[in-house]
Design a protein around this motif. Structure first.
Motif, mmCIF file in Angstrom:
data_model
loop_
_atom_site.group_PDB
_atom_site.id
_atom_site.type_symbol
_atom_site.label_atom_id
_atom_site.label_comp_id
_atom_site.label_asym_id
_atom_site.label_seq_id
_atom_site.Cartn_x
_atom_site.Cartn_y
_atom_site.Cartn_z
ATOM 1 N N GLU A 127 37.864 -12.497 22.884
ATOM 2 C CA GLU A 127 36.456 -12.266 23.416
ATOM 3 C C GLU A 127 35.884 -11.000 22.906
ATOM 4 O OE1 GLU A 127 36.042 -14.842 27.434
ATOM 5 O OE2 GLU A 127 36.670 -12.868 27.601
ATOM 6 N N SER A 128 34.429 -11.047 22.913
ATOM 7 C CA SER A 128 33.655 -9.821 22.369
ATOM 8 C C SER A 128 33.062 -9.535 23.647
ATOM 9 C CB SER A 128 32.893 -10.010 21.189
ATOM 10 O OG SER A 128 34.218 -10.358 20.326
ATOM 11 N N PRO A 129 32.453 -7.890 23.737
ATOM 12 C CA PRO A 129 31.487 -7.826 24.559
ATOM 13 C C PRO A 129 30.201 -8.353 24.542
ATOM 14 C CG PRO A 129 32.567 -5.748 23.897
ATOM 15 C CD PRO A 129 33.009 -6.915 22.937
ATOM 16 N N GLN A 130 29.604 -9.083 25.560
ATOM 17 C CA GLN A 130 28.395 -9.542 25.593
ATOM 18 C C GLN A 130 27.152 -8.443 25.744
ATOM 19 O OE1 GLN A 130 28.187 -12.796 24.977
ATOM 20 N NE2 GLN A 130 30.239 -12.756 24.866
ATOM 21 N N LEU A 131 26.811 -8.226 24.393
ATOM 22 C CA LEU A 131 25.652 -7.130 24.249
ATOM 23 C C LEU A 131 24.621 -7.818 23.650
ATOM 24 C CD1 LEU A 131 27.702 -4.086 23.332
ATOM 25 C CD2 LEU A 131 27.357 -4.566 25.499
ATOM 26 N N SER A 132 23.337 -7.408 24.262
ATOM 27 C CA SER A 132 22.175 -8.011 23.594
ATOM 28 C C SER A 132 21.894 -7.029 22.363
ATOM 29 C CB SER A 132 20.906 -7.993 24.645
ATOM 30 O OG SER A 132 20.642 -6.480 25.113
ATOM 31 N N SER A 133 21.378 -7.796 21.371
ATOM 32 C CA SER A 133 20.821 -7.036 20.209
ATOM 33 C C SER A 133 19.564 -7.661 19.631
ATOM 34 C CB SER A 133 22.324 -7.358 19.083
ATOM 35 O OG SER A 133 22.386 -8.538 18.804
ATOM 36 N N PRO A 134 18.734 -6.728 18.799
ATOM 37 C CA PRO A 134 17.675 -7.432 18.206
ATOM 38 C C PRO A 134 18.014 -8.576 17.211
ATOM 39 C CG PRO A 134 17.930 -5.281 17.738
ATOM 40 C CD PRO A 134 19.170 -5.578 18.405
ATOM 41 N N GLU A 135 16.913 -9.538 17.017
ATOM 42 C CA GLU A 135 17.057 -10.568 16.277
ATOM 43 C C GLU A 135 17.765 -10.429 15.138
ATOM 44 O OE1 GLU A 135 13.607 -13.086 16.305
ATOM 45 O OE2 GLU A 135 13.579 -13.240 18.561
ATOM 46 N N LEU A 136 16.900 -9.506 14.319
ATOM 47 C CA LEU A 136 17.372 -9.204 12.977
ATOM 48 C C LEU A 136 18.337 -7.815 12.874
ATOM 49 C CD1 LEU A 136 17.024 -9.805 10.037
ATOM 50 C CD2 LEU A 136 15.211 -8.352 9.961
ATOM 51 N N ASP A 143 38.244 -15.458 14.222
ATOM 52 C CA ASP A 143 38.870 -14.646 14.787
ATOM 53 C C ASP A 143 40.326 -14.805 15.371
ATOM 54 O OD1 ASP A 143 36.984 -12.675 13.845
ATOM 55 O OD2 ASP A 143 36.126 -12.470 15.814
ATOM 56 N N MET A 144 40.516 -15.768 15.923
ATOM 57 C CA MET A 144 41.530 -16.484 16.421
ATOM 58 C C MET A 144 42.524 -16.632 15.403
ATOM 59 S SD MET A 144 41.444 -16.673 20.078
ATOM 60 C CE MET A 144 42.157 -17.995 20.802
ATOM 61 N N LEU A 145 42.150 -17.422 14.332
ATOM 62 C CA LEU A 145 42.892 -17.638 13.280
ATOM 63 C C LEU A 145 43.665 -16.183 12.447
ATOM 64 C CD1 LEU A 145 41.064 -20.600 11.607
ATOM 65 C CD2 LEU A 145 43.369 -20.632 12.968
ATOM 66 N N LEU A 146 42.802 -15.302 12.516
ATOM 67 C CA LEU A 146 43.165 -14.017 11.922
ATOM 68 C C LEU A 146 44.140 -13.466 12.822
ATOM 69 C CD1 LEU A 146 39.741 -12.511 10.632
ATOM 70 C CD2 LEU A 146 41.820 -13.276 9.189
ATOM 71 N N LEU A 147 43.984 -13.480 14.101
ATOM 72 C CA LEU A 147 45.007 -13.029 15.018
ATOM 73 C C LEU A 147 46.281 -13.780 14.915
ATOM 74 C CD1 LEU A 147 45.850 -11.140 17.342
ATOM 75 C CD2 LEU A 147 44.831 -12.991 18.938
ATOM 76 N N MET A 203 43.166 -6.215 15.778
ATOM 77 C CA MET A 203 41.641 -6.762 15.866
ATOM 78 C C MET A 203 40.762 -5.599 15.949
ATOM 79 S SD MET A 203 42.197 -9.861 14.684
ATOM 80 C CE MET A 203 40.672 -10.468 14.899
ATOM 81 N N ASN A 204 40.929 -4.644 16.941
ATOM 82 C CA ASN A 204 40.000 -3.777 16.966
ATOM 83 C C ASN A 204 39.964 -2.758 15.920
ATOM 84 O OD1 ASN A 204 39.021 -4.841 19.613
ATOM 85 N ND2 ASN A 204 40.560 -3.484 20.902
ATOM 86 N N ASP A 205 41.154 -2.459 15.565
ATOM 87 C CA ASP A 205 41.122 -1.581 14.280
ATOM 88 C C ASP A 205 40.347 -2.345 13.195
ATOM 89 O OD1 ASP A 205 42.643 0.271 15.696
ATOM 90 O OD2 ASP A 205 44.642 -0.353 14.697
ATOM 91 N N GLN A 224 38.532 -7.996 22.812
ATOM 92 C CA GLN A 224 39.504 -8.089 24.061
ATOM 93 C C GLN A 224 40.369 -9.274 24.219
ATOM 94 O OE1 GLN A 224 37.578 -7.422 27.697
ATOM 95 N NE2 GLN A 224 39.081 -7.541 29.086
ATOM 96 N N LEU A 225 41.778 -9.150 24.221
ATOM 97 C CA LEU A 225 42.337 -10.484 24.768
ATOM 98 C C LEU A 225 42.359 -10.872 26.234
ATOM 99 C CD1 LEU A 225 45.713 -10.103 22.679
ATOM 100 C CD2 LEU A 225 43.820 -11.663 22.172
ATOM 101 N N SER A 226 41.722 -11.684 26.442
ATOM 102 C CA SER A 226 41.697 -12.363 27.852
ATOM 103 C C SER A 226 42.859 -13.135 28.112
ATOM 104 C CB SER A 226 40.150 -12.868 28.166
ATOM 105 O OG SER A 226 39.307 -12.174 27.926
ATOM 106 N N THR A 227 43.585 -13.082 29.120
ATOM 107 C CA THR A 227 44.877 -13.595 29.163
ATOM 108 C C THR A 227 44.811 -14.507 30.293
ATOM 109 O OG1 THR A 227 46.331 -11.580 29.115
ATOM 110 C CG2 THR A 227 47.125 -13.370 30.001
ATOM 111 N N LEU A 228 44.870 -15.866 29.853
ATOM 112 C CA LEU A 228 44.921 -17.192 30.861
ATOM 113 C C LEU A 228 46.109 -17.340 31.230
ATOM 114 C CD1 LEU A 228 42.898 -19.712 28.449
ATOM 115 C CD2 LEU A 228 41.982 -17.987 30.039
#
Length: 367
Positions: A46-55, A71-75, A165-167, A319-323
């Motif tokens: 998962e990635s942080p849920q941050l709002s950003s401009p449209e463009l 990203d999951m396939l890259l990991l 992944m963060n690097d 961030q790796l959210s562990t289930l």
């Protein structure tokens, strides 16, 4: 009875070979095969849920959408890579454990100093990393001859995978921010230069806005021409009943001449073949003003893109959210002894039956 058995063996040697193989394989799976403990982990990226401009500048570069599965396939690819294997060799004694950790001849690593290519092939047999595309979950299974080793390797996979992944995301974001910061600095310098050139031009000619002055003078000329037309009409009317030397006609003529001289002077200020005519000043002023406006808009756009990319840089952190946290195995899940014995026995009997049928067909043709 022994002679009957001997005749049966000579007549059907393939059945004897089949039963011997079944007994040998059953002995291996039931007695000899080493226990392997499996640690399971289920994670999502998962990635942080941050709002950003449209463009955003980064959205123009990457396009966005469908990035999570990518990203999951890259990991997954990194966790199965040689780089990950080398990390485990250095931090989890991978070679020593799988070569001397108690495995049987067929399941252990045959040579602790095996080449990296062979070690990687063995690594892929003991580490399973698969993506469940429907659920969007990465399922990790680690087999080892010791439950603590399996648990350790699974934890290292998660920690190193998240760091990698963060690097990757940080390097990309830093490059984008660095590029945009250079563009902002260049555009800021250009904006300052064009704005200073406009101010210097205003100071040099003593006019805040030559364009406004031109419009004002044009209005003055129009007013004077209106007054001139009125006086000419008045002169024509006076000339119809007064002589040319009458005081009234002379006064009107004087006013007409004065207005014509004034209009000519104002027109010369507006336009001339040489010198600092207002139309030339206004044209140059408009050019400088347009350059300054364009530089300002470019600088403003670059600042907005830089701010947006800085927000996107934070979004690239993963961030790796562990289930399912890496489990500590309580009993060996591998090998599946009874299942393997049954499967091999069924296959061996089926092959022996086919061989027996072929032998009977050959005998029938000979007869």
């Amino acid at each position: 009875m022994n002679s009957n058995l001997s005749r049966m063996i000579k007549r059907y040697p393939h059945w004897l070979a089949c039963f011997i193989l079944i007994l040998a394989v059953a002995f291996y799976w039931a007695v000899w095969a080493s226990d392997r403990y499996v640690s399971h982990a289920h994670v999502v990226l998962e990635s942080p849920q941050l709002s950003s401009p449209e463009l955003s500048f980064s959205s123009l570069l990457s396009g966005g959408g469908g990035a999570n599965n990518a990203d999951m396939l890259l990991l997954r690819d990194y966790l199965r890579s040689v780089d990950m294997l080398q990390y485990l060799v250095e931090n989890a004694n991978f070679r020593e454990h799988y070569a001397h950790g108690g495995g049987d001849f067929f399941s252990r690593l045959s040579d602790e100093n095996a080449p990296l290519e062979e070690l990687h092939d063995y690594y892929l047999k003991r580490i399973s990393v698969e993506l469940d595309e429907y659920a969007g979950v990465l399922r990790i299974d680690v087999e080892a001859f010791d439950p603590k080793e399996a648990h350790l390797i699974a934890n290292l996979l998660l920690e190193r995978g998240e760091q990698h992944m963060n690097d990757m995301g940080r390097r990309l974001a830093e490059e984008q921010v660095k590029f945009l910061q250079q563009q902002v600095d260049q555009l800021q310098a250009t904006f300052e230069q064009t704005r200073q050139a406009l101010v210097d031009y205003q100071n040099e000619n003593g006019l805040v806005s030559p364009t406004g002055t031109v419009e004002s003078l044009s209005g003055v000329v129009s007013t004077l021409e209106g007054q001139l037309a009125s006086l000419k009409a008045q002169k024509t009317a006076l000339s119809s009943f007064q002589s040319a030397s009458s005081p009234e006609v002379v006064r009107v003529k004087s006013q007409i001449n004065a207005l014509e001289d004034q209009i000519e002077k104002e027109k010369q200020r507006l336009a001339a073949q040489s010198g600092n005519a207002l139309n030339s000043l206004s044209s140059e002023y408009q050019r400088l003003q347009l350059q300054a406006k364009f530089a300002e808009e470019s600088y403003s756009g670059a600042l907005a893109a830089l701010q947006s990319t800085q927000v996107e840089a934070a979004r690239k952190l993963k961030q790796l959210s562990t289930l399912q946290s890496p489990t500590m195995p309580q009993y060996p899940e591998q090998p599946e002894r009874l299942y393997n014995i049954v499967v091999f026995a069924v296959i061996a009997l089926f092959i022996a039956l086919i061989v027996n049928m072929l032998i009977l067909i050959v005998k029938d043709h000979r007869d």
